[in-house]
Design a protein around this motif. Structure first.
Motif, PDB file in Angstrom:
ATOM      1  N   PRO A   1       1.039  -1.197   0.072  1.00  0.00           N
ATOM      2  CA  PRO A   1      -0.052   0.190  -0.014  1.00  0.00           C
ATOM      3  C   PRO A   1       0.862   1.309   0.139  1.00  0.00           C
ATOM      4  O   PRO A   1       1.975   1.177   0.343  1.00  0.00           O
ATOM      5  CB  PRO A   1      -0.819  -0.065   1.320  1.00  0.00           C
ATOM      6  CG  PRO A   1       0.070  -0.975   2.180  1.00  0.00           C
ATOM      7  CD  PRO A   1       0.762  -1.755   1.419  1.00  0.00           C
ATOM      8  N   SER A   2       0.342   2.245  -0.490  1.00  0.00           N
ATOM      9  CA  SER A   2       1.095   3.525  -0.762  1.00  0.00           C
ATOM     10  C   SER A   2       1.529   4.095   0.694  1.00  0.00           C
ATOM     11  O   SER A   2       2.679   4.618   0.825  1.00  0.00           O
ATOM     12  CB  SER A   2       0.221   4.597  -1.298  1.00  0.00           C
ATOM     13  OG  SER A   2      -0.900   5.009  -0.700  1.00  0.00           O
ATOM     14  N   ALA A   3       0.851   3.873   1.628  1.00  0.00           N
ATOM     15  CA  ALA A   3       1.343   4.410   3.134  1.00  0.00           C
ATOM     16  C   ALA A   3       2.453   3.739   3.405  1.00  0.00           C
ATOM     17  O   ALA A   3       3.621   4.312   4.315  1.00  0.00           O
ATOM     18  CB  ALA A   3       0.004   4.042   4.075  1.00  0.00           C
ATOM     19  N   GLN A   4       2.498   2.289   3.065  1.00  0.00           N
ATOM     20  CA  GLN A   4       3.913   1.665   3.488  1.00  0.00           C
ATOM     21  C   GLN A   4       5.073   1.837   2.370  1.00  0.00           C
ATOM     22  O   GLN A   4       6.318   2.245   2.726  1.00  0.00           O
ATOM     23  CB  GLN A   4       3.714   0.145   3.467  1.00  0.00           C
ATOM     24  CG  GLN A   4       2.752  -0.413   4.611  1.00  0.00           C
ATOM     25  CD  GLN A   4       3.787  -0.327   5.863  1.00  0.00           C
ATOM     26  OE1 GLN A   4       4.768  -0.940   5.993  1.00  0.00           O
ATOM     27  NE2 GLN A   4       3.167   0.646   6.706  1.00  0.00           N
ATOM     28  N   ALA A   5       4.652   1.800   1.007  1.00  0.00           N
ATOM     29  CA  ALA A   5       5.680   2.452   0.377  1.00  0.00           C
ATOM     30  C   ALA A   5       6.296   3.424   0.131  1.00  0.00           C
ATOM     31  O   ALA A   5       7.331   3.727  -0.083  1.00  0.00           O
ATOM     32  CB  ALA A   5       5.102   1.891  -1.378  1.00  0.00           C
ATOM     33  N   THR A   6       5.402   4.453   0.629  1.00  0.00           N
ATOM     34  CA  THR A   6       6.143   6.112   0.710  1.00  0.00           C
ATOM     35  C   THR A   6       6.791   6.141   1.947  1.00  0.00           C
ATOM     36  O   THR A   6       7.278   7.415   2.313  1.00  0.00           O
ATOM     37  CB  THR A   6       4.880   7.048   0.433  1.00  0.00           C
ATOM     38  OG1 THR A   6       4.023   6.716   1.415  1.00  0.00           O
ATOM     39  CG2 THR A   6       4.390   6.836  -0.558  1.00  0.00           C
ATOM     40  N   ARG A   7       7.113   5.218   2.888  1.00  0.00           N
ATOM     41  CA  ARG A   7       7.737   5.292   4.307  1.00  0.00           C
ATOM     42  C   ARG A   7       9.237   5.457   4.006  1.00  0.00           C
ATOM     43  O   ARG A   7       9.730   4.814   2.899  1.00  0.00           O
ATOM     44  CB  ARG A   7       7.521   4.005   5.138  1.00  0.00           C
ATOM     45  CG  ARG A   7       7.749   4.150   6.473  1.00  0.00           C
ATOM     46  CD  ARG A   7       6.646   4.869   7.205  1.00  0.00           C
ATOM     47  NE  ARG A   7       5.571   4.121   7.438  1.00  0.00           N
ATOM     48  CZ  ARG A   7       4.251   4.619   6.985  1.00  0.00           C
ATOM     49  NH1 ARG A   7       4.245   5.877   6.141  1.00  0.00           N
ATOM     50  NH2 ARG A   7       3.089   3.930   7.011  1.00  0.00           N
TER      51      ARG A   7
ATOM     52  N   ARG B   1       7.596  -2.573  -4.775  1.00  0.00           N
ATOM     53  CA  ARG B   1       7.470  -1.036  -4.249  1.00  0.00           C
ATOM     54  C   ARG B   1       7.369  -0.062  -5.356  1.00  0.00           C
ATOM     55  O   ARG B   1       6.654   0.672  -5.589  1.00  0.00           O
ATOM     56  CB  ARG B   1       8.685  -0.759  -3.205  1.00  0.00           C
ATOM     57  CG  ARG B   1       8.473   0.623  -2.842  1.00  0.00           C
ATOM     58  CD  ARG B   1       9.999   0.769  -1.588  1.00  0.00           C
ATOM     59  NE  ARG B   1       9.605   1.770  -0.861  1.00  0.00           N
ATOM     60  CZ  ARG B   1      10.415   2.332  -0.020  1.00  0.00           C
ATOM     61  NH1 ARG B   1      11.724   1.582  -0.029  1.00  0.00           N
ATOM     62  NH2 ARG B   1      10.257   3.073   0.940  1.00  0.00           N
ATOM     63  N   VAL B   2       8.315  -0.634  -6.521  1.00  0.00           N
ATOM     64  CA  VAL B   2       8.433   0.309  -7.522  1.00  0.00           C
ATOM     65  C   VAL B   2       8.147  -0.600  -8.780  1.00  0.00           C
ATOM     66  O   VAL B   2       8.803  -1.766  -9.073  1.00  0.00           O
ATOM     67  CB  VAL B   2      10.018   0.481  -7.932  1.00  0.00           C
ATOM     68  CG1 VAL B   2      10.003   1.780  -9.144  1.00  0.00           C
ATOM     69  CG2 VAL B   2      10.570   1.163  -6.394  1.00  0.00           C
TER      70      VAL B   2
ATOM     71  N   GLY C   1       8.278   7.678  -6.626  1.00  0.00           N
ATOM     72  CA  GLY C   1       9.078   6.644  -6.767  1.00  0.00           C
ATOM     73  C   GLY C   1       8.366   5.251  -7.021  1.00  0.00           C
ATOM     74  O   GLY C   1       9.064   4.037  -6.741  1.00  0.00           O
ATOM     75  N   LEU C   2       6.965   5.232  -6.929  1.00  0.00           N
ATOM     76  CA  LEU C   2       6.237   3.990  -6.910  1.00  0.00           C
ATOM     77  C   LEU C   2       6.004   3.304  -8.177  1.00  0.00           C
ATOM     78  O   LEU C   2       5.688   2.328  -8.396  1.00  0.00           O
ATOM     79  CB  LEU C   2       4.852   4.194  -6.205  1.00  0.00           C
ATOM     80  CG  LEU C   2       4.974   4.936  -4.649  1.00  0.00           C
ATOM     81  CD1 LEU C   2       3.352   4.912  -4.440  1.00  0.00           C
ATOM     82  CD2 LEU C   2       5.672   3.929  -3.794  1.00  0.00           C
ATOM     83  N   LEU C   3       6.591   4.032  -9.418  1.00  0.00           N
ATOM     84  CA  LEU C   3       6.407   3.632 -10.658  1.00  0.00           C
ATOM     85  C   LEU C   3       7.657   3.823 -11.228  1.00  0.00           C
ATOM     86  O   LEU C   3       8.304   5.361 -10.953  1.00  0.00           O
ATOM     87  CB  LEU C   3       5.205   4.039 -11.528  1.00  0.00           C
ATOM     88  CG  LEU C   3       3.891   3.752 -11.181  1.00  0.00           C
ATOM     89  CD1 LEU C   3       2.850   4.693 -11.774  1.00  0.00           C
ATOM     90  CD2 LEU C   3       3.735   2.280 -11.110  1.00  0.00           C
TER      91      LEU C   3
ATOM     92  N   LEU D   1      11.908  10.255  -0.301  1.00  0.00           N
ATOM     93  CA  LEU D   1      10.745  10.336   0.360  1.00  0.00           C
ATOM     94  C   LEU D   1      10.754  10.846   1.872  1.00  0.00           C
ATOM     95  O   LEU D   1       9.702  11.360   2.384  1.00  0.00           O
ATOM     96  CB  LEU D   1       9.936   8.811   0.660  1.00  0.00           C
ATOM     97  CG  LEU D   1       9.790   8.134  -0.457  1.00  0.00           C
ATOM     98  CD1 LEU D   1       9.497   6.652  -0.339  1.00  0.00           C
ATOM     99  CD2 LEU D   1       8.280   8.533  -1.050  1.00  0.00           C
TER     100      LEU D   1
ATOM    101  N   TYR E   1       3.065  13.346   1.760  1.00  0.00           N
ATOM    102  CA  TYR E   1       2.348  12.846   1.139  1.00  0.00           C
ATOM    103  C   TYR E   1       0.877  12.512   1.456  1.00  0.00           C
ATOM    104  O   TYR E   1       0.887  11.832   2.509  1.00  0.00           O
ATOM    105  CB  TYR E   1       2.664  11.471   0.211  1.00  0.00           C
ATOM    106  CG  TYR E   1       1.788  10.721  -0.756  1.00  0.00           C
ATOM    107  CD1 TYR E   1       1.248  11.396  -1.893  1.00  0.00           C
ATOM    108  CD2 TYR E   1       1.761   9.477  -0.432  1.00  0.00           C
ATOM    109  CE1 TYR E   1       0.479  10.794  -2.713  1.00  0.00           C
ATOM    110  CE2 TYR E   1       1.031   8.619  -1.361  1.00  0.00           C
ATOM    111  CZ  TYR E   1       0.247   9.399  -2.463  1.00  0.00           C
ATOM    112  OH  TYR E   1      -0.574   8.562  -3.265  1.00  0.00           O
TER     113      TYR E   1
ATOM    114  N   ASP F   1      -5.153   5.284   3.327  1.00  0.00           N
ATOM    115  CA  ASP F   1      -4.622   3.869   3.845  1.00  0.00           C
ATOM    116  C   ASP F   1      -3.846   3.897   4.999  1.00  0.00           C
ATOM    117  O   ASP F   1      -2.975   3.009   5.221  1.00  0.00           O
ATOM    118  CB  ASP F   1      -4.149   3.036   2.591  1.00  0.00           C
ATOM    119  CG  ASP F   1      -2.859   3.702   2.199  1.00  0.00           C
ATOM    120  OD1 ASP F   1      -2.452   4.502   2.520  1.00  0.00           O
ATOM    121  OD2 ASP F   1      -2.381   2.999   1.215  1.00  0.00           O
TER     122      ASP F   1
ATOM    123  N   TYR G   1      11.046  10.735  10.393  1.00  0.00           N
ATOM    124  CA  TYR G   1      11.169  11.831   9.843  1.00  0.00           C
ATOM    125  C   TYR G   1      12.369  12.527  10.990  1.00  0.00           C
ATOM    126  O   TYR G   1      11.421  12.919  11.932  1.00  0.00           O
ATOM    127  CB  TYR G   1      10.127  12.810   9.482  1.00  0.00           C
ATOM    128  CG  TYR G   1       9.216  12.104   8.292  1.00  0.00           C
ATOM    129  CD1 TYR G   1       9.437  12.121   7.079  1.00  0.00           C
ATOM    130  CD2 TYR G   1       8.057  11.341   8.978  1.00  0.00           C
ATOM    131  CE1 TYR G   1       8.679  11.523   6.125  1.00  0.00           C
ATOM    132  CE2 TYR G   1       7.356  10.685   7.886  1.00  0.00           C
ATOM    133  CZ  TYR G   1       7.636  10.795   6.400  1.00  0.00           C
ATOM    134  OH  TYR G   1       6.888  10.093   5.637  1.00  0.00           O
TER     135      TYR G   1
END
Lengths: 565, 310
Positions: free
Chosen positions: A332-338, A563-564, B60-62, B84, B89, B95, B113
């Motif tokens: 999920p984006s919440a994890q991937a953007t950590r 993740r990517v 950077g997710l894609l 990041l 974000y 979520d 952070y």
């Protein structure tokens, strides 16, 4: 589409057509294999085909259950198993429930018929027709529990754990009662044969009562859900919330991001594996322990220990996903953007797996002896201790206990890591490929075992072949590990701190298991009936193969891949 | 690992010839975009236009299938942790972990952070009326969005990324989100990139805007320039017309008979000259809203595509 019934059937087919095609292909493939084997004369019995068909049927049965439950659980709608989108259809609740139940029974019956005609009868197996109505009743009860019991999947599982043993008990009581009545009218002795003699009547009464009861429960639950009776919190959720509010909460700051992530993973899913033996022992204590002797209790401990290792793989698979019960494998984006590296994200999961395995085995090591001592009123346990532990010195016992504990911990942790690395990839096709590989491995093992039973003279040749296969697999494992390390270095994912901990645990676990193998297995090998011996080195290599190394090293690569995109 | 740059003259986000395909669908088609430091950049476009795909590339997710993505001068897929850590974000599908309590969530996020401002986080939590003991899953949709905002803002990020932040939210929460953007702008040198359907909101806070349609950037620039180069003209023709005349600069026509309203793109003087040459007199002229420009541009693009296909 002229009727709601047809529309619902079409929806079921549309959602599951790929799976259904695979199932049909599997049945036809197995039928052809059985035909080819019987013609070629390679096998003297059809046992491998029969056993493979039973495995296929078990998988197909689970698939039919998940299909007719609508599998809304996979989409994260865990509160009620019945899809809420169907509540707005102009169809009465009794029909909303009836059609999927009837379709499930129809698919099951067709599957059974196809298996019987194409595989079991040609293989010369006696078709146990009486099992079909029982499986159908079990299927509708699965639906009834999933749709009728409100709450999280855990609530439904607890309900199933109560309902299914109760159903089994009801069937047994009914069977004995009918046999007892029959005994008064006939001269048959009251034993198992009497039960079989009255099986038809028993099953008819059982299915006629419990099938409609399941339907009634499901209709009641779905109707309540449809009119919004469950809009509040589920009772189990409320109880757990209440209990958790009494537990100590973390109030301090985290020392590091990795510490925070480890806390996150542990709090989310780390407790699931330790919960299993705890609930199993509690269940046995309440339901069975007062009525059984120490040998049975010891057997239950052995069973739960084995189950922990087996279940660890599946729990690990859930550990790698966003939601333990959901089907979505994507991060999920919440994890991937950590702002953490992929290696740190993977390490938090691997460390959680280690913690989970450690807590599970610590629990078993501490609680089981106390549990047995409390339940053993006749002092039988002491006699067992004398018989089995007398020949060993205290040092030997402690050495065995230490090696065993570390080995079991490592084995459990390995299975957790093996499962979690699959879901960490975020790719369903990877999971399907590995499941297919494992299934083919099980099938091959069955074929090999049957072959040896059939032709004991080939045992030596098979053993040589297996040794070469195992050596080749170890080679593949080493190559895979090299690839994983090279990929970690190439993609800048190598973080010595995290990886050294993982590798050290792996080496420690494998060393303990190998020491145990060389200590416990006689030097000439493990005897296999009257056929021969399995050499100790082959067992040692198998132990190495069961401990995932490539997946452990490649976990950061899997996270980065997920993740990517 | 690529060292991230802090050079103030470099754009915070730089996309060059970025393309992305999902199976047969081309989600992004040679997108070029530059977001300068300190800008409030509004990304507008219809559903499925490619806004979220673009933002996911920035996060950077894609991975870019073609072209390059640079955020703070770094490739976000090569150095996710480095990039990041400087981004706040807020996702459209909020979520956040539902089992956490609000206080736990803030403590957990704080660990990631180094620049987390505890006092600011507490101030925002109180302003948004979030109970520290409440579980995230028990919060309403608006409260969850507010919790997400606290998390996104509390470390005072250099870049604030908001993906459809006010989608499906009530006006009060939308006001909070706009307030957050304004607060971020107040911190000198901080940049905001946000996508939205609510164009009047974009108009209120953005100083730069890019419109994305079917994977392509239709226009991009200062909001003032965009408005300056678009005009809404009401033309009166001497004779009633069944169809509007062909004018190069007109993006969309509306009207019947003698009076037609045209939304035009180009310099105002050129637009006026075109209208007079067509024999019409200009009876009214005004600056169109971003909403009108968006609808006209999106419509013009789909008409052009349909013509190409024919």
């Amino acid at each position: 589409m002229h009727s709601p019934a047809l529309a619902m059937a079409w929806e079921l087919w549309g959602r599951n057509r790929t799976g259904m095609r695979v199932l049909i292909g599997g049945v036809l493939g197995l039928a052809l294999l059985g035909f080819a084997l019987s013609r070629s004369g390679w096998m003297r019995t059809d046992e491998p085909v029969f056993i493979s068909s039973v495995i296929l049927f078990a998988v197909a049965y689970l698939y039919v259950i998940s299909m007719t439950l609508y599998s809304e659980l996979r989409q994260g709608n865990v509160f009620s198993g019945f899809p809420a989108r169907m509540f707005t259809l102009p169809v009465r609740t009794c029909w909303l429930v009836a059609w999927p139940m009837l379709y499930g029974i129809a698919v099951l019956a067709l599957l059974w018929l196809a298996m019987a005609i194409l595989i079991w009868v040609p293989a010369g197996a006696e078709v146990q027709w009486w099992a079909l109505p029982l499986l159908a009743v079990a299927l509708v009860w699965f639906q009834a529990v999933c749709w009728g019991v409100p709450g999280s999947p855990l609530t439904k599982i607890i309900a199933a754990c109560v309902i299914f043993p109760a159903l089994k008990m009801a069937l047994e009581m009914l069977a004995w009662w009918i046999a007892l009545l029959g005994y008064q009218h006939t001269d048959l002795g009251l034993d198992r044969n009497a039960l079989i003699a009255w099986r038809g009547l028993t099953l008819t009464i059982f299915c006629a009562f419990f099938g409609p009861l399941a339907y009634a429960v499901a209709v009641w639950g779905v109707a309540r859900e449809r009119r919004g009776a469950y809009q509040g919190r589920a009772w189990l959720g409320l109880v757990l919330d209440h209990v958790s509010s009494w537990l100590p909460r973390r109030r301090g700051r985290f020392a590091s991001p990795t510490g925070a992530q480890l806390w996150f993973e542990w709090r989310k899913k780390g407790w699931i594996l330790p919960l299993f033996p705890a609930s199993f022992l509690l269940f046995v204590t309440v339901v069975a322990a007062p009525f059984v002797a120490v040998p049975v209790l010891l057997m239950m401990v052995a069973v739960v220990s084995c189950l922990v290792v087996v279940l660890a793989f599946f729990v690990g698979y859930g550990l790698g996903k966003t939601s333990f019960w959901g089907g979505d494998l994507g991060l999920p984006s919440a994890q991937a953007t950590r702002p953490l590296t992929s290696t740190a994200l993977a390490a938090a999961k691997v460390h959680t797996a280690a913690l989970s395995a450690l807590v599970t085995w610590l629990f078993l090591l501490v609680v089981v002896p106390v549990w047995l001592a409390l339940l053993d009123s006749s002092g039988e346990l002491a006699r067992y201790r004398e018989v089995y532990l007398e020949p060993f010195s205290t040092f030997q016992i402690w050495k065995f206990a230490a090696l065993g504990a570390v080995g079991l911990f490592a084995l459990t942790w390995g299975q957790l890591v093996g499962g979690l690395c699959l879901s960490l990839t975020g790719r369903t096709w990877v999971v399907n490929a590995v499941v297919a590989f494992y299934l083919s491995l099980v099938t091959t093992s069955i074929v090999v075992i049957t072959w040896v039973k059939d032709r004991p003279e080939d045992f030596g040749t098979i053993l040589t072949g297996l040794t070469w296969c195992a050596a080749a697999l170890v080679g593949v494992k080493v190559l895979g590990a090299c690839w994983a390390i090279a990929t970690l270095l190439r993609r800048g994912l190598w973080e010595a701190g995290h990886l050294v901990v993982g590798l050290s645990l792996w080496v420690l676990g494998v060393s303990c298991l190998l020491t145990l193998v060389y200590w416990l297995v006689p030097s000439e090998g493990l005897p296999v009936a009257s056929v021969g011996h399995v050499p100790v080195h082959l067992i040692a290599v198998t132990v190495i193969l069961t401990m995932p190394l490539v997946r452990l090293l490649a976990a950061p690569v899997a996270v980065a891949w997920n993740r990517v995109r | 690992m690529i060292a991230a740059t802090s050079d103030a003259s470099l754009p915070v986000i730089q996309l060059a010839e970025l393309s992305r395909r999902f199976g047969a669908k081309l989600a992004l088609d040679k997108v070029n975009l530059s977001v300068p430091r300190g800008a409030v950049f509004g990304l507008v476009g219809a559903n499925g236009a490619g806004k979220t795909t673009l933002i996911k590339h920035v996060l950077g997710l894609l991975r870019a299938q073609a072209g390059t993505v640079r955020v703070f001068g770094s490739d976000p897929t090569a150095d996710p942790a480095g990039v990041l850590g400087r981004i706040g974000y807020l996702a459209e599908e909020n979520d956040l972990p539902g089992w956490m309590r609000v206080a736990e969530l803030l403590r957990y996020m704080q660990a990631f952070y180094p620049g987390w401002d505890e006092a600011y986080a507490e101030e925002l939590r109180q302003a948004f009326e979030l109970e520290p003991g409440a579980r995230v899953k028990n919060l309403s949709k608006g409260q969850r969005a507010r919790a997400g905002l606290v998390v996104a803002l509390a470390h005072r990020p250099e870049l604030l990324l908001l993906d459809e932040p006010s989608s499906g939210l009530d006006p009060i929460v939308r006001r909070d989100i706009l307030g957050a953007i304004i607060r971020t702008i107040a911190d000198e040198g901080r940049t905001v990139l946000f996508s939205s359907h609510l164009l009047h909101e974009v108009e209120r806070v953005a100083d730069k805007v890019a419109m994305i349609n079917q994977g392509r950037v239709v226009f991009s620039g200062d909001l003032d320039d965009v408005k300056h180069t678009h005009r809404c003209l009401t033309l009166r023709f001497p004779q009633p017309r069944t169809a509007p005349p062909e004018l190069v600069s007109v993006l969309a026509w509306e009207g019947t008979g003698c009076e037609w309203t045209a939304l035009c793109g180009g310099l105002p003087s050129a637009i006026r000259d075109d209208a007079i040459r067509a024999g019409a007199s200009i009876v009214a002229e005004r600056v169109p809203s971003l909403d009108e420009i968006f609808v006209a541009r999106a419509g013009a693009r789909s008409t052009a595509l349909a013509t190409q296909e024919d």
